[in-house]
Design a protein around this motif. Sequence first.
Motif, PDB file in Angstrom:
ATOM      1  N   ASP A   1       1.691 -29.187 -39.769  1.00  0.00           N
ATOM      2  CA  ASP A   1       1.389 -30.483 -40.370  1.00  0.00           C
ATOM      3  C   ASP A   1       2.524 -31.464 -40.137  1.00  0.00           C
ATOM      4  O   ASP A   1       2.285 -32.633 -39.805  1.00  0.00           O
ATOM      5  N   ALA A   2       3.776 -30.990 -40.280  1.00  0.00           N
ATOM      6  CA  ALA A   2       4.922 -31.875 -40.053  1.00  0.00           C
ATOM      7  C   ALA A   2       4.975 -32.335 -38.608  1.00  0.00           C
ATOM      8  O   ALA A   2       5.238 -33.517 -38.333  1.00  0.00           O
ATOM      9  N   LEU A   3       4.726 -31.425 -37.666  1.00  0.00           N
ATOM     10  CA  LEU A   3       4.728 -31.796 -36.249  1.00  0.00           C
ATOM     11  C   LEU A   3       3.677 -32.852 -35.970  1.00  0.00           C
ATOM     12  O   LEU A   3       3.933 -33.827 -35.243  1.00  0.00           O
TER      13      LEU A   3
ATOM     14  N   ASP B   1      12.769 -20.661 -33.979  1.00  0.00           N
ATOM     15  CA  ASP B   1      13.494 -20.775 -35.247  1.00  0.00           C
ATOM     16  C   ASP B   1      13.570 -22.206 -35.772  1.00  0.00           C
ATOM     17  O   ASP B   1      14.315 -22.479 -36.716  1.00  0.00           O
ATOM     18  N   THR B   2      12.795 -23.099 -35.160  1.00  0.00           N
ATOM     19  CA  THR B   2      12.624 -24.450 -35.689  1.00  0.00           C
ATOM     20  C   THR B   2      11.161 -24.671 -36.060  1.00  0.00           C
ATOM     21  O   THR B   2      10.850 -25.066 -37.179  1.00  0.00           O
ATOM     22  N   LEU B   3      10.245 -24.381 -35.127  1.00  0.00           N
ATOM     23  CA  LEU B   3       8.812 -24.433 -35.434  1.00  0.00           C
ATOM     24  C   LEU B   3       8.288 -23.100 -35.948  1.00  0.00           C
ATOM     25  O   LEU B   3       7.350 -23.052 -36.737  1.00  0.00           O
ATOM     26  N   TRP B   4       8.858 -22.016 -35.454  1.00  0.00           N
ATOM     27  CA  TRP B   4       8.433 -20.672 -35.859  1.00  0.00           C
ATOM     28  C   TRP B   4       9.638 -19.741 -35.835  1.00  0.00           C
ATOM     29  O   TRP B   4      10.595 -19.966 -35.088  1.00  0.00           O
ATOM     30  N   PRO B   5       9.635 -18.678 -36.641  1.00  0.00           N
ATOM     31  CA  PRO B   5      10.730 -17.698 -36.587  1.00  0.00           C
ATOM     32  C   PRO B   5      10.577 -16.810 -35.358  1.00  0.00           C
ATOM     33  O   PRO B   5       9.469 -16.397 -35.009  1.00  0.00           O
ATOM     34  N   PHE B   6      11.704 -16.523 -34.695  1.00  0.00           N
ATOM     35  CA  PHE B   6      11.620 -15.712 -33.486  1.00  0.00           C
ATOM     36  C   PHE B   6      11.668 -14.216 -33.773  1.00  0.00           C
ATOM     37  O   PHE B   6      11.120 -13.424 -33.003  1.00  0.00           O
TER      38      PHE B   6
ATOM     39  N   CYS C   1       3.799 -20.079 -37.028  1.00  0.00           N
ATOM     40  CA  CYS C   1       4.660 -21.200 -37.394  1.00  0.00           C
ATOM     41  C   CYS C   1       5.058 -21.124 -38.865  1.00  0.00           C
ATOM     42  O   CYS C   1       4.359 -20.530 -39.697  1.00  0.00           O
ATOM     43  N   TYR C   2       6.201 -21.739 -39.163  1.00  0.00           N
ATOM     44  CA  TYR C   2       6.577 -21.893 -40.558  1.00  0.00           C
ATOM     45  C   TYR C   2       5.468 -22.650 -41.298  1.00  0.00           C
ATOM     46  O   TYR C   2       4.772 -23.483 -40.700  1.00  0.00           O
ATOM     47  N   PRO C   3       5.283 -22.389 -42.597  1.00  0.00           N
ATOM     48  CA  PRO C   3       4.150 -22.982 -43.315  1.00  0.00           C
ATOM     49  C   PRO C   3       4.060 -24.500 -43.219  1.00  0.00           C
ATOM     50  O   PRO C   3       2.962 -25.064 -43.209  1.00  0.00           O
TER      51      PRO C   3
END
Length: 240
Positions: free
Chosen positions: A112-114, A14-19, A106-108
Amino acid sequence: MKFAIRAITLDLDDTLWPFAPIGARIERVLDAWMREHSPATALRFPATEMRALRDRVFDENPQFAHDLGALRRMTLERALRESGGDPALAEAAYEAFYEARNQVECYPDAIDALQRIAARVPVAAVTNGNADLDRIGLGHHFRFNLGPREHGAAKPDASIFHAACERLGCAPNDVLHVGDHIEMDVLGAARAGLRSCWIDREARDWPHDDIRPDLHFDTLAALADWLDAALPPLTKAATA
């Protein structure tokens, strides 16, 4: 707000991807696996019943609260046994579960942000989940992945934050912890002496008056933008 940041610890689910999509996929995969390999178990424990059994096993075994893998294996073994199936199938069932658990979307903005964040400061994962970053294909962005099974305690316990800081070679107040969960991530990190960044993709209200996050963004990309503004420009070598 500007302050020194020497490293970042980052939550995953829920930070890098929704669970939620992962949880739904796990239930579908386990149900299909049981239908093929242990039909009696699939009949006795459809998805809703398997979920209830998992909750009971978790509640009955608080000594394993730090080891989600062990609790999942215990749940599967118990489901097989109580349905007349073969408990020896539990490990193969767990592997089917774990493969589904590591199929993340991952969230869109997140990948790239990581990449941008990891180019600026060391990043370590500090998570209460049991994702495998190497299986997912993101491990090269992280110095390490620290979870409750390895450490022995979960967020918001201060010790897991302190252990990550020690491995990063940084004092807690030089580390920014980034996550979505108000209690586990923001309050846990702040009480452990770290800086905190709340990633709030749902426009929630902040419920506490005594502690507030040092930073508050609605995407991970916004944090990457903030770092670009707050830290010295990257050299060509760092971006190569």
